[in-house]
Write a protein that holds these residues in place. Structure first.
Motif, PDB file in Angstrom:
ATOM      1  N   SER A   5       0.822  -1.205   0.000  1.00 58.66           N
ATOM      2  CA  SER A   5       0.000   0.000   0.000  1.00 58.66           C
ATOM      3  C   SER A   5       0.857   1.256   0.000  1.00 58.66           C
ATOM      4  O   SER A   5       0.542   2.255  -0.637  1.00 58.66           O
ATOM      5  N   GLU A   6       2.024   1.192   0.721  1.00 60.25           N
ATOM      6  CA  GLU A   6       2.911   2.348   0.733  1.00 60.25           C
ATOM      7  C   GLU A   6       3.510   2.583  -0.648  1.00 60.25           C
ATOM      8  O   GLU A   6       3.607   3.709  -1.120  1.00 60.25           O
ATOM      9  N   VAL A  12       1.424   6.569  -6.913  1.00 59.12           N
ATOM     10  CA  VAL A  12       0.354   7.499  -7.282  1.00 59.12           C
ATOM     11  C   VAL A  12       0.830   8.940  -7.167  1.00 59.12           C
ATOM     12  O   VAL A  12       0.568   9.787  -8.040  1.00 59.12           O
ATOM     13  N   LEU A  13       1.577   9.218  -6.094  1.00 61.26           N
ATOM     14  CA  LEU A  13       2.088  10.578  -5.900  1.00 61.26           C
ATOM     15  C   LEU A  13       3.034  10.967  -7.023  1.00 61.26           C
ATOM     16  O   LEU A  13       2.980  12.092  -7.535  1.00 61.26           O
ATOM     17  N   LYS A  14       3.883  10.019  -7.445  1.00 58.09           N
ATOM     18  CA  LYS A  14       4.812  10.304  -8.539  1.00 58.09           C
ATOM     19  C   LYS A  14       4.057  10.590  -9.831  1.00 58.09           C
ATOM     20  O   LYS A  14       4.397  11.494 -10.581  1.00 58.09           O
ATOM     21  N   TRP A  15       3.004   9.799 -10.083  1.00 59.40           N
ATOM     22  CA  TRP A  15       2.222  10.005 -11.309  1.00 59.40           C
ATOM     23  C   TRP A  15       1.514  11.361 -11.297  1.00 59.40           C
ATOM     24  O   TRP A  15       1.408  12.042 -12.312  1.00 59.40           O
ATOM     25  N   LEU A  17       2.556  14.072  -9.706  1.00 58.96           N
ATOM     26  CA  LEU A  17       3.567  15.095  -9.934  1.00 58.96           C
ATOM     27  C   LEU A  17       3.977  15.145 -11.405  1.00 58.96           C
ATOM     28  O   LEU A  17       4.141  16.219 -11.988  1.00 58.96           O
ATOM     29  N   LEU A  18       4.121  13.946 -12.020  1.00 59.98           N
ATOM     30  CA  LEU A  18       4.488  13.894 -13.427  1.00 59.98           C
ATOM     31  C   LEU A  18       3.411  14.531 -14.292  1.00 59.98           C
ATOM     32  O   LEU A  18       3.709  15.310 -15.220  1.00 59.98           O
ATOM     33  N   LEU A  19       2.149  14.234 -13.998  1.00 59.03           N
ATOM     34  CA  LEU A  19       1.042  14.811 -14.761  1.00 59.03           C
ATOM     35  C   LEU A  19       0.988  16.330 -14.591  1.00 59.03           C
ATOM     36  O   LEU A  19       0.688  17.064 -15.538  1.00 59.03           O
ATOM     37  N   MET A  20       1.272  16.798 -13.367  1.00 63.57           N
ATOM     38  CA  MET A  20       1.271  18.240 -13.131  1.00 63.57           C
ATOM     39  C   MET A  20       2.360  18.925 -13.946  1.00 63.57           C
ATOM     40  O   MET A  20       2.151  19.994 -14.523  1.00 63.57           O
ATOM     41  N   VAL A  21       3.547  18.286 -14.002  1.00 56.01           N
ATOM     42  CA  VAL A  21       4.647  18.845 -14.798  1.00 56.01           C
ATOM     43  C   VAL A  21       4.271  18.865 -16.269  1.00 56.01           C
ATOM     44  O   VAL A  21       4.471  19.863 -16.974  1.00 56.01           O
ATOM     45  N   LEU A  22       3.696  17.764 -16.751  1.00 55.73           N
ATOM     46  CA  LEU A  22       3.292  17.698 -18.159  1.00 55.73           C
ATOM     47  C   LEU A  22       2.218  18.730 -18.470  1.00 55.73           C
ATOM     48  O   LEU A  22       2.240  19.378 -19.518  1.00 55.73           O
ATOM     49  N   LEU A  23       1.267  18.900 -17.535  1.00 58.48           N
ATOM     50  CA  LEU A  23       0.214  19.881 -17.730  1.00 58.48           C
ATOM     51  C   LEU A  23       0.783  21.288 -17.787  1.00 58.48           C
ATOM     52  O   LEU A  23       0.386  22.102 -18.630  1.00 58.48           O
TER      53      LEU A  23
END
Length: 493
Positions: A5-6, A12-15, A17-23
């Motif tokens: 779970s950790e 999920v947190l990495k994804w 952050l990655l999506l935010m950077v891409l956005l």
């Protein structure tokens, strides 16, 4: 048992952050899509993704000619990227005239001068610039410049006194003899201050030279264009120390400057105008101090550089030097007579010599502006948010406007030769409403200095024999790498 779970939460947190950077990247580039679109409409040099032509800067000052090469390769104009900024190289006088008239915001690269000049007149936002320029014009109008005449003449005689120690065939850099005197002239004309009362004028000049060297290094290191990295570097800290010393010296000038009686033309000394604007709450004390370093430097250094360049060129072309002397000999009945304004106005050939020198050896190598509006010129579109760069040597040596462009020919500036020439084919003091405020100040002071020197001495160039031989070092201003070395021979009276 908690590990999966950790890991899932971390993934999920990495994804996210990655999506935010891409956005962010998508939104950022979408807002700039028109820059990319119109950049492709122009030819230009190859640029790397994200970096543009920044990789060319890695060779330092030696890369100057490489970076400016596109002006030769694309004489009608080009586009290139310097990091995230889009630049358009402009060479056509008609385009330059339109862009300089419409776009008054100084280019982003001028931010590297911020530590010294802050938001002074040279780099001020358009709104502040308009208000200050209107007020400062009083310090450079004809009646005020006329009141400086005696100071210009004294400075010219001081230069000749210095040169009396140099004649006899000894080669020397004439800039080193002229610049200290133009500094004194600037302090007496712009502030009404006796240089003998100032402590540290030599240090001020040394600091100006060192600051230019530091800015030169900053320009050629794109990493230092960022204030974050610059302020944490050794050079950035040294520049800050120079900045503090400069302001201490400027404060001394203010303390030594006195308001003059109302109605006296000297009430419009530049420093007195600033003091009144401060007292009327139009400027803060800090803003008042910020205006002074550039104005004092511009008034003395560019004048010294151009005067030195004229002497250097006349040393290369003795026939033109003799034409100047013959004109001066005709104007002056007595060789030891002081100059009057009427005599300055008769120096037509010497004026043309100065202009031709500024055409071939401009002290300011380029002009930068930020486009704060979209500009359409014929079929070409320059989008808001882009930068323009104008290379003065390329404009002044355009063979379509200036036949045999490297030939030194003062007669190019005869009225009949100039009448059909595009306005922006020659602009050593820039062009438009945001041109150099000290144009007349510089011209009158140079005519007085040069006529005084050339009535006393014959000049020979020690190193350079042709204009083509001169290789420039580009700091904030442009200077010959090997200096302004000449030798002088006393004229027989």
């Amino acid at each position: 048992m908690n590990t999966p779970s950790e890991l899932t939460f971390t993934s999920v947190l990495k994804w996210i952050l990655l999506l935010m950077v891409l956005l962010f990247i998508i939104v950022y580039n979408w807002k700039r899509r028109w820059l990319y679109y119109y950049a492709l409409k122009f030819p230009g040099p190859f640029g790397l993704p994200l970096l543009g032509i920044v990789h060319r800067f890695r060779h330092g000052p030696a890369a100057y000619n490489t970076i400016m090469k596109p002006f030769n390769e694309y004489p009608t104009g080009f586009s290139c990227w310097v990091g995230k900024d889009l630049y358009f190289g402009i060479s056509k006088p008609k385009d330059i005239e339109i862009l300089l008239n419409r776009c008054l915001t100084k280019g982003k690269l001028y931010k590297i001068l911020h530590e010294c000049f802050n938001d002074s007149l040279v780099v001020a936002p358009v709104g502040a610039w308009k208000e200050r320029r209107k007020a400062f014009n009083k310090a450079f109008r004809p009646t005020t410049i006329k009141s400086f005449f005696g100071k210009f003449v004294k400075g010219a005689h001081d230069i000749v006194s210095n040169l009396n120690k140099k004649h006899g065939g000894e080669s020397f850099d004439v800039l080193q003899e002229i610049w200290p005197i133009t500094c004194e002239i600037a302090w007496t004309t712009l502030a009404g201050v006796d240089p003998n009362l100032l402590d540290g004028p030599d240090q001020f000049m040394s600091d100006v030279i060192r600051y230019q060297q530091i800015i030169h290094q900053r320009f050629w290191n794109p990493l230092y264009h960022s204030n974050f990295f610059w302020r944490r570097s050794a050079l950035g800290r040294e520049a800050e120390d120079l900045h503090k010393r400069t302001y201490d010296f400027i404060q001394k000038i203010v303390e030594n400057s006195k308001e003059h009686d109302s109605g006296d033309v000297t009430e419009n000394y530049f420093v007195n105008l600033l003091i009144r604007m401060r007292d009327e709450k139009k400027l803060s004390h800090e803003e008042m101090l910020r205006e002074m370093p550039f104005m004092f430097t511009a008034a003395n250094e560019t004048t010294a550089l151009t005067t030195s360049a004229v002497l250097l060129v006349l040393g290369m072309y003795p026939n033109i030097q003799e034409n100047v002397f013959e004109e001066l000999d005709t104007i002056f009945e007595k060789s030891d007579k002081d100059i009057t304004l009427g005599e300055v106005n008769k120096m037509d050939y010497l004026k043309r010599v100065i202009k031709e020198t500024m055409r071939l050896l401009p002290a300011v190598p380029f002009i930068l502006r930020t486009l704060d509006q979209d500009v359409q010129i014929d079929s070409r579109f320059y989008p808001r948010g882009s930068e323009i760069i104008i290379s003065m040597p390329h404009v002044h040596q355009n063979a379509e406007v200036w036949p045999d462009p490297l030939k030194f020919d003062p007669d190019r500036f005869l009225p009949e030769a100039s009448k059909n020439r595009p306005r922006c084919a020659f602009m050593p003091f820039s062009y438009g409403v945001r041109n150099c405020i000290g144009l007349q100040y510089a011209m009158v002071s140079m005519l007085i200095m040069l006529s005084t020197i050339l009535r006393s001495y014959k000049v020979t160039s020690s190193i350079y024999k042709r204009i083509e031989d001169i290789d420039f070092q580009h700091y904030v201003v442009a200077k010959p790498k090997k200096g302004y070395y000449i030798s002088m021979e006393k004229r027989i009276k």
